[in-house]
Motif scaffolding. Structure first.
Motif, PDB file in Angstrom:
ATOM      1  N   UNK A  26       0.822  -1.209   0.000  1.00 43.97           N
ATOM      2  CA  UNK A  26       0.000   0.000   0.000  1.00 43.97           C
ATOM      3  C   UNK A  26       0.859   1.263   0.000  1.00 43.97           C
ATOM      4  N   UNK A  27       1.991   1.219   0.702  1.00 44.33           N
ATOM      5  CA  UNK A  27       2.887   2.374   0.750  1.00 44.33           C
ATOM      6  C   UNK A  27       3.453   2.719  -0.624  1.00 44.33           C
ATOM      7  N   UNK A  28       3.822   1.709  -1.388  1.00 43.52           N
ATOM      8  CA  UNK A  28       4.528   1.957  -2.647  1.00 43.52           C
ATOM      9  C   UNK A  28       3.598   2.002  -3.868  1.00 43.52           C
ATOM     10  N   UNK A  29       2.397   1.471  -3.743  1.00 47.77           N
ATOM     11  CA  UNK A  29       1.466   1.470  -4.871  1.00 47.77           C
ATOM     12  C   UNK A  29       1.106   2.912  -5.241  1.00 47.77           C
ATOM     13  N   UNK A  30       1.275   3.225  -6.496  1.00 53.08           N
ATOM     14  CA  UNK A  30       0.949   4.558  -6.987  1.00 53.08           C
ATOM     15  C   UNK A  30       2.112   5.535  -6.924  1.00 53.08           C
ATOM     16  N   UNK A  31       3.162   5.191  -6.200  1.00 51.52           N
ATOM     17  CA  UNK A  31       4.343   6.060  -6.148  1.00 51.52           C
ATOM     18  C   UNK A  31       5.329   5.592  -7.203  1.00 51.52           C
ATOM     19  N   UNK A  32       5.697   6.473  -8.112  1.00 56.33           N
ATOM     20  CA  UNK A  32       6.569   6.091  -9.225  1.00 56.33           C
ATOM     21  C   UNK A  32       8.052   6.309  -8.936  1.00 56.33           C
ATOM     22  N   UNK A  33       8.377   7.005  -7.860  1.00 64.46           N
ATOM     23  CA  UNK A  33       9.781   7.257  -7.555  1.00 64.46           C
ATOM     24  C   UNK A  33      10.375   6.069  -6.808  1.00 64.46           C
ATOM     25  N   UNK A  34      11.318   5.400  -7.453  1.00 62.83           N
ATOM     26  CA  UNK A  34      11.921   4.207  -6.881  1.00 62.83           C
ATOM     27  C   UNK A  34      12.691   4.472  -5.602  1.00 62.83           C
ATOM     28  N   UNK A  35      13.378   5.608  -5.524  1.00 65.65           N
ATOM     29  CA  UNK A  35      14.148   5.942  -4.323  1.00 65.65           C
ATOM     30  C   UNK A  35      13.202   6.132  -3.138  1.00 65.65           C
ATOM     31  N   UNK A  36      12.103   6.829  -3.344  1.00 62.16           N
ATOM     32  CA  UNK A  36      11.123   7.022  -2.277  1.00 62.16           C
ATOM     33  C   UNK A  36      10.575   5.673  -1.814  1.00 62.16           C
ATOM     34  N   UNK A  37      10.274   4.802  -2.761  1.00 59.75           N
ATOM     35  CA  UNK A  37       9.750   3.487  -2.397  1.00 59.75           C
ATOM     36  C   UNK A  37      10.778   2.654  -1.636  1.00 59.75           C
ATOM     37  N   UNK A  38      12.027   2.683  -2.068  1.00 62.00           N
ATOM     38  CA  UNK A  38      13.071   1.944  -1.355  1.00 62.00           C
ATOM     39  C   UNK A  38      13.230   2.482   0.061  1.00 62.00           C
ATOM     40  N   UNK A  39      13.163   3.803   0.215  1.00 64.34           N
ATOM     41  CA  UNK A  39      13.290   4.414   1.534  1.00 64.34           C
ATOM     42  C   UNK A  39      12.171   3.935   2.455  1.00 64.34           C
ATOM     43  N   UNK A  40      10.947   3.916   1.952  1.00 60.96           N
ATOM     44  CA  UNK A  40       9.824   3.463   2.775  1.00 60.96           C
ATOM     45  C   UNK A  40       9.896   1.974   3.082  1.00 60.96           C
ATOM     46  N   UNK A  41      10.368   1.175   2.146  1.00 58.74           N
ATOM     47  CA  UNK A  41      10.535  -0.260   2.408  1.00 58.74           C
ATOM     48  C   UNK A  41      11.537  -0.466   3.538  1.00 58.74           C
ATOM     49  N   UNK A  42      12.660   0.245   3.468  1.00 61.52           N
ATOM     50  CA  UNK A  42      13.672   0.139   4.536  1.00 61.52           C
ATOM     51  C   UNK A  42      13.086   0.530   5.882  1.00 61.52           C
ATOM     52  N   UNK A  43      12.375   1.636   5.921  1.00 60.75           N
ATOM     53  CA  UNK A  43      11.799   2.108   7.180  1.00 60.75           C
ATOM     54  C   UNK A  43      10.791   1.111   7.732  1.00 60.75           C
ATOM     55  N   UNK A  44       9.932   0.582   6.876  1.00 63.05           N
ATOM     56  CA  UNK A  44       8.912  -0.374   7.325  1.00 63.05           C
ATOM     57  C   UNK A  44       9.556  -1.653   7.858  1.00 63.05           C
ATOM     58  N   UNK A  45      10.549  -2.157   7.154  1.00 64.92           N
ATOM     59  CA  UNK A  45      11.224  -3.383   7.603  1.00 64.92           C
ATOM     60  C   UNK A  45      11.986  -3.154   8.905  1.00 64.92           C
TER      61      UNK A  45
END
Length: 158
Positions: A26-45
């Protein structure tokens, strides 16, 4: 999605993954910036598992270059075939290392790191980055981590 995650503490490793994966999606769906998505994945994990270090290295020219991460400062550049990350890149495979001190050529970015899992990010049969996770405990990672972290990487696009 709201930026608050539902973090479960008293559960099995598998239950924790099953809880956090839809939240990451849900965090990454719709967000096209890969760096932003990687940052959120790291934070969530990091929030869910409280690992020592979790982050991405991205292939740039002939090196892995540090990308988004959570944890203490890290090595900035890693050559192909060097250390766990560079070996995962070279072999195009997930590596689970129960004791990093026994891995030939291990790069000790932090002496507190005792075990590690590295998963390659592959597009068109080429590795474009790796997810690196370190623990301060020996033999912390296993096939369950490999399975579910690979599922999470399906949401990350280079």
């Amino acid at each position: 999605m709201a930026e608050d995650l539902l973090i479960i503490k008293d559960a099995s490793k598998e239950e924790k993954y099953k809880s956090i994966i839809p939240q990451i999606e849900a965090l990454v769906t719709g967000e096209t910036d890969g760096i932003a998505n990687m940052a959120n994945v790291c934070a969530a994990l990091k929030e869910q598992f409280n690992w020592f270090w979790v982050g991405f290295y991205l292939v740039k020219n002939d090196e892995l270059v540090l990308g988004p991460f959570q944890g203490p400062v890290a090595c900035t550049r890693i050559r192909k075939g060097k250390g766990v990350c560079g070996t995962s890149w070279q072999k195009k495979e997930t590596l689970v290392v129960p004791n990093v001190d026994e891995f030939p050529g291990h790069i000790a970015c932090a002496s507190a790191s005792k075990s590690e899992i590295v998963l390659p990010l592959i597009k068109n049969n080429e590795v474009w980055g790796v997810l690196d996770v370190d623990s301060e405990y020996l033999a912390h990672f296993d096939d369950i981590d490999a399975l579910y972290l690979n599922k999470i990487l399906e949401f990350i696009h280079g």
